[in-house]
Scaffold this motif. Structure first.
Motif, mmCIF file in Angstrom:
data_model
loop_
_atom_site.group_PDB
_atom_site.id
_atom_site.type_symbol
_atom_site.label_atom_id
_atom_site.label_comp_id
_atom_site.label_asym_id
_atom_site.label_seq_id
_atom_site.Cartn_x
_atom_site.Cartn_y
_atom_site.Cartn_z
ATOM 1 N N PHE A 17 6.564 36.316 29.412
ATOM 2 C CA PHE A 17 5.144 36.541 29.715
ATOM 3 C C PHE A 17 4.747 35.485 30.747
ATOM 4 N N PRO A 18 4.868 35.806 32.039
ATOM 5 C CA PRO A 18 4.764 34.779 33.083
ATOM 6 C C PRO A 18 3.344 34.345 33.430
ATOM 7 N N TYR A 19 2.459 34.381 32.466
ATOM 8 C CA TYR A 19 1.087 33.931 32.691
ATOM 9 C C TYR A 19 0.906 32.498 32.187
ATOM 10 N N THR A 20 -0.046 31.793 32.755
ATOM 11 C CA THR A 20 -0.540 30.556 32.167
ATOM 12 C C THR A 20 -1.664 30.938 31.213
ATOM 13 N N VAL A 21 -1.592 30.444 29.992
ATOM 14 C CA VAL A 21 -2.544 30.836 28.951
ATOM 15 C C VAL A 21 -3.367 29.619 28.534
ATOM 16 N N ARG A 22 -4.675 29.751 28.598
ATOM 17 C CA ARG A 22 -5.563 28.681 28.139
ATOM 18 C C ARG A 22 -6.527 29.243 27.102
ATOM 19 N N ILE A 23 -6.603 28.554 25.957
ATOM 20 C CA ILE A 23 -7.576 28.888 24.921
ATOM 21 C C ILE A 23 -8.608 27.765 24.867
ATOM 22 N N VAL A 24 -9.855 28.133 24.787
ATOM 23 C CA VAL A 24 -10.920 27.163 24.552
ATOM 24 C C VAL A 24 -11.608 27.536 23.245
ATOM 25 N N SER A 25 -11.672 26.589 22.334
ATOM 26 C CA SER A 25 -12.363 26.805 21.063
ATOM 27 C C SER A 25 -13.689 26.057 21.094
ATOM 28 N N GLU A 26 -14.770 26.806 21.095
ATOM 29 C CA GLU A 26 -16.111 26.220 21.056
ATOM 30 C C GLU A 26 -16.607 26.292 19.609
ATOM 31 N N ILE A 27 -16.808 25.137 18.987
ATOM 32 C CA ILE A 27 -17.281 25.138 17.606
ATOM 33 C C ILE A 27 -18.787 25.376 17.598
ATOM 34 N N MET A 28 -19.169 26.484 17.013
ATOM 35 C CA MET A 28 -20.580 26.872 16.957
ATOM 36 C C MET A 28 -21.276 26.313 15.716
ATOM 37 N N GLU A 29 -20.539 26.249 14.619
ATOM 38 C CA GLU A 29 -21.040 25.661 13.374
ATOM 39 C C GLU A 29 -19.891 24.899 12.722
ATOM 40 N N SER A 30 -20.227 23.872 11.958
ATOM 41 C CA SER A 30 -19.158 23.129 11.303
ATOM 42 C C SER A 30 -19.585 22.641 9.925
ATOM 43 N N ASN A 31 -18.785 23.019 8.955
ATOM 44 C CA ASN A 31 -18.887 22.458 7.611
ATOM 45 C C ASN A 31 -17.504 22.511 6.982
ATOM 46 N N GLY A 32 -16.585 21.773 7.585
ATOM 47 C CA GLY A 32 -15.234 21.695 7.039
ATOM 48 C C GLY A 32 -14.208 22.434 7.860
ATOM 49 N N SER A 33 -13.249 21.707 8.375
ATOM 50 C CA SER A 33 -12.050 22.218 9.019
ATOM 51 C C SER A 33 -12.304 23.175 10.169
ATOM 52 N N SER A 34 -12.968 22.673 11.181
ATOM 53 C CA SER A 34 -13.162 23.469 12.392
ATOM 54 C C SER A 34 -11.858 23.620 13.169
ATOM 55 N N SER A 35 -10.914 22.692 12.980
ATOM 56 C CA SER A 35 -9.626 22.819 13.676
ATOM 57 C C SER A 35 -8.855 24.035 13.177
ATOM 58 N N MET A 36 -8.939 24.318 11.877
ATOM 59 C CA MET A 36 -8.251 25.485 11.337
ATOM 60 C C MET A 36 -8.956 26.782 11.741
ATOM 61 N N ALA A 37 -10.275 26.732 11.890
ATOM 62 C CA ALA A 37 -11.003 27.883 12.428
ATOM 63 C C ALA A 37 -10.584 28.132 13.872
ATOM 64 N N SER A 38 -10.285 27.054 14.606
ATOM 65 C CA SER A 38 -9.825 27.186 15.986
ATOM 66 C C SER A 38 -8.461 27.868 16.046
ATOM 67 N N VAL A 39 -7.606 27.578 15.072
ATOM 68 C CA VAL A 39 -6.297 28.230 15.011
ATOM 69 C C VAL A 39 -6.464 29.730 14.778
ATOM 70 N N CYS A 40 -7.276 30.083 13.797
ATOM 71 C CA CYS A 40 -7.473 31.500 13.456
ATOM 72 C C CYS A 40 -8.158 32.245 14.599
ATOM 73 N N GLY A 41 -9.252 31.670 15.114
ATOM 74 C CA GLY A 41 -9.954 32.305 16.223
ATOM 75 C C GLY A 41 -9.096 32.356 17.469
ATOM 76 N N GLY A 42 -8.344 31.279 17.734
ATOM 77 C CA GLY A 42 -7.469 31.254 18.896
ATOM 78 C C GLY A 42 -6.401 32.325 18.836
ATOM 79 N N CYS A 43 -5.839 32.553 17.658
ATOM 80 C CA CYS A 43 -4.821 33.588 17.484
ATOM 81 C C CYS A 43 -5.403 34.974 17.773
ATOM 82 N N LEU A 44 -6.597 35.243 17.236
ATOM 83 C CA LEU A 44 -7.241 36.539 17.470
ATOM 84 C C LEU A 44 -7.575 36.735 18.947
#
Length: 701
Positions: free
Chosen positions: A423-450
């Motif tokens: 897959f010869p593309y450069t891929v960039r994901i940006v995770s913007e946290i809109m709300e936070s009450n515990g483990s926004s990094s794991m929400a970034s993983v799930c949202g990033g995957c989707l």
């Protein structure tokens, strides 16, 4: 000249040596540590004695790598090391996290640890040396420290664990984790893996423990022969008897407010309860200036006690969940019209807007470090935590926390992102946290995957992440509860922050921080198994939203096509001085690159331009085929016929007799220079000359 004191310990295939007494003698503590050809000087200093007690440890860790360590000169205009690179910040965090809980808050002085990489053999990783050197420097210093701690890297090759692997071994490894701890147990784990099992991860941690103990013993030996007397901690005699009646009155109010549903609603209820107590005991609070801060500390202590007691004794959390229950999850994809891929992942009161952008090779990120030659990455993830996500005002900036969380999420997803050749593309994901009450990094993983799947990136498998917590009681931690999907307050008031990401088949990233002396294998095993159940639950919800990557990438994304040409034809594609390849780019509106092995990569603004460029390249390398009809361009007209270009650089003769069924007096009666006509290749003679026919092409049509 001071006498140099030295101790050593065997680690993996090499010997880690700690020396002190020769370098940086004015620091509170200084250790020169080397392992094979890599070396680090770690120093620690502390500030002036405090005038009042602090409720935090004013610690800063500044890991830095000098280019001269690897015989390099820094790039850029200034040619000197400047702001910390992401890698230096990440290593600083690895040093900070296991050490910070072991400093006494009552010491109250500013503490600065500076590990500097001064030699790198580009074979052995200097970050592990830096962690151990930093601990050794503090251990022998005059700063109170409940250490030492030690760290070791564990890799896995051919189902065998490797202690302190080389860079080359890490590249091939199924597992790459850094494990830190004290003689009593593990306090931090950080790393990634290629879908390894929970049992494999536990085995890696178990492999690290005896090595950590040996390194700690070496530091204690150095302390015996070179350690300084420790400075006193700040002692403040405080009479808190006035709080007894306040605490009694506050307890039921704080307890009731602690179980109000909703983060902001709970905060508001706690504020109301605290204000009632402040009004009720206004005279007592006003009697002494320090009473106000003492009251605030008492409120924090009450919340700590209530939260932990409820979980340990009743299995009930402040938001009403049981210990293994995961908050409600909603997933949406394609939420942004022009983005190449987007997803909104919401879990309880934590929400991440993840956006994927596809770029070309020119968008790759370059890394220039002391570890080796310049490297390029075609996958990156950036994490942003704006202040509005927690309902506050503040500066929009990228701090160490943002870099650390983004790195963890990137590591979690890098295991399933396709390689550049697929897959010869450069891929960039940006995770913007809109709300936070515990483990926004794991929400970034799930949202990033989707968002990756929404962008049409052909990932191998979906990845989800979950944050686990721990509440313990007793000196031996005989009573404990493992929490799934922790709230922010459970992270703050609990004993562990344990993040695990992975697919249905195994773990891809792992991060654990322990606030207590260490965790037992029993606790760790239970936490991993409970995390796996939670991860599978989240993956099931994600799969209901989007089961697989979209078959086509966004119409707004650049189109990248690849093809292979024979190496002997590379020159034909490039042309003299690059004339041909430049002409293809200009005509098609695409960027065309060709590698030494004949791989042609085409970056088009859209599919049409990319396809045009591909067709032009194919026409150059294509061999003429007898019987095929070509669209040719008349180049020259002679008395006996016309020379017509059917492929770039390939001309054939259309004899005057092949222009029409009737006799043609002059070629100009039928053709003009520059005219495009169909011609059929009827013969390639012994001299490889091409004979064409206009009339046969017309009749075939």
């Amino acid at each position: 000249m001071s006498e140099v004191k030295k101790v050593s310990v065997k680690i993996g295939n090499g010997e880690l040596v700690f020396e002190t007494g020769k370098i940086a003698k004015q620091a509170s503590g200084a250790v020169y540590a080397h392992y094979e050809g890599s070396a680090v000087i770690a120093t620690v200093c502390c500030g002036n004695a405090p005038t009042e007690a602090l409720d935090y440890v004013p610690l800063s860790v500044e890991y830095n790598e000098k280019y001269y360590a690897a015989g390099k000169i820094p790039g850029g205009f200034l040619k000197r090391e400047s702001r910390p690179k992401d890698k230096e910040i990440l290593v600083s965090r690895i040093i900070d996290r296991p050490m910070r809980p072991l400093f006494d808050k009552a010491f109250g002085r500013e503490i600065q640890i500076v590990p500097t990489v001064v030699s790198s053999d580009m074979i052995n990783t200097p970050d592990i040396i830096a962690v151990n050197a930093a601990s050794a420097a503090v251990t022998i210093s005059d700063i109170p420290f409940d250490g030492p701690i030690a760290a070791v890297r564990i890799a896995m090759l051919d189902n065998e664990y490797i202690v302190n692997p080389t860079f080359a071994q890490i590249e091939q490894s199924q597992l790459d984790i850094v494990v830190a701890g004290t003689r009593n147990g593990i306090t931090m784990v950080e790393g990634g893996a290629k879908e390894v099992s929970e049992e494999t991860m536990l085995g890696a941690i178990a492999t690290a423990q005896p090595v950590i103990t040996a390194i700690c013993d070496a530091q204690l030996e150095l302390k015996k022969i070179a350690g300084k007397a420790k400075l006193p901690v700040f002692v403040e005699t405080v009479d808190l008897s006035w709080l007894d009646s306040v605490r009694k009155a506050a307890y039921p109010l704080i307890k009731e407010a602690s179980f109000v549903k909703g983060k902001m609603e709970r905060y508001a209820a706690l504020e109301v309860a605290q204000n009632k107590i402040k009004e009720q005991f206004a005279a007592e609070i006003a009697a002494e200036p320090k009473h106000s801060s003492q009251l605030s500390t008492m409120f924090d202590d009450l919340e700590y006690e209530i939260l932990r007691s409820s979980i340990l004794n009743d299995g009930l959390r402040t938001d009403g969940r049981n210990v293994e229950q995961i908050r409600p999850i909603t997933c949406e994809v394609g939420v942004l019209a022009r983005a190449h891929g987007s997803a909104l992942f919401t879990r309880g009161e934590t929400q991440a807007l993840a956006v994927t952008t596809l770029g070309t090779a020119s968008d790759e990120q370059m890394f220039d470090t002391i570890d080796g030659e310049k490297t390029f990455s075609n996958f990156m993830l950036h994490y942003n935590f704006p202040p509005y996500s927690v309902g506050e005002c503040g500066r929009l900036s990228t701090g160490r926390r943002e870099i650390g969380h983004g790195h963890l999420a990137q590591r979690a997803l890098s295991a399933i992102v396709p390689s550049k050749d697929k897959f010869p593309y450069t891929v960039r994901i940006v995770s913007e946290i809109m709300e936070s009450n515990g483990s926004s990094s794991m929400a970034s993983v799930c949202g990033g995957c989707l968002s990756l799947m929404d962008a049409g990136v052909p990932i191998s498998k979906p990845v989800a992440g979950i944050a686990m917590g721990l509440i313990t009681e007793g000196a031996d931690y005989s009573k404990y509860v493992v929490l799934s999907d922790i709230l922010g307050e459970e992270d703050h008031l609990g004993d562990m922050d344990f993040k695990v990401t992975g697919t249905e088949d195994g773990i891809t990233a792992f991060q654990m921080d322990i606030k207590i002396a260490g965790v037992t294998p029993e606790i760790m095993s239970k936490a991993l198994q409970q995390a796996k159940r939670g991860r599978l639950h989240i993956l099931h919800i994600m799969n209901e939203t989007l089961k697989a990557p979209r078959k086509e990438i966004s119409e707004y994304a650049p189109k990248i096509l690849t093809m292979k040409v024979d190496e002997e034809k590379i020159g034909a594609v490039i042309g003299t001085g690059g004339k041909t390849i430049k002409a293809i780019a200009a005509q098609s509106g695409s960027e065309v690159n060709i590698a030494d092995d004949g791989t042609v990569t085409i970056y088009g603004k859209n599919n049409a331009s990319a396809q045009m460029a591909k067709d032009l390249v194919k026409s150059i390398i294509e061999e003429p085929e007898i019987g095929r009809i070509y669209q040719g361009t008349v180049k020259r007209i002679m008395d006996f016929g016309a020379f017509i270009e059917i492929l770039p650089g390939k001309e054939g003769l259309c004899h005057i007799s092949k222009l029409a069924k009737t006799r043609v007096q002059k070629v100009e009666e039928v053709l003009t220079v520059g005219q495009v006509i169909p011609v059929k290749l009827i013969e390639i003679d012994r001299q490889n000359r091409l004979n064409l026919s206009y009339i046969d092409a017309i009749e075939t049509k």
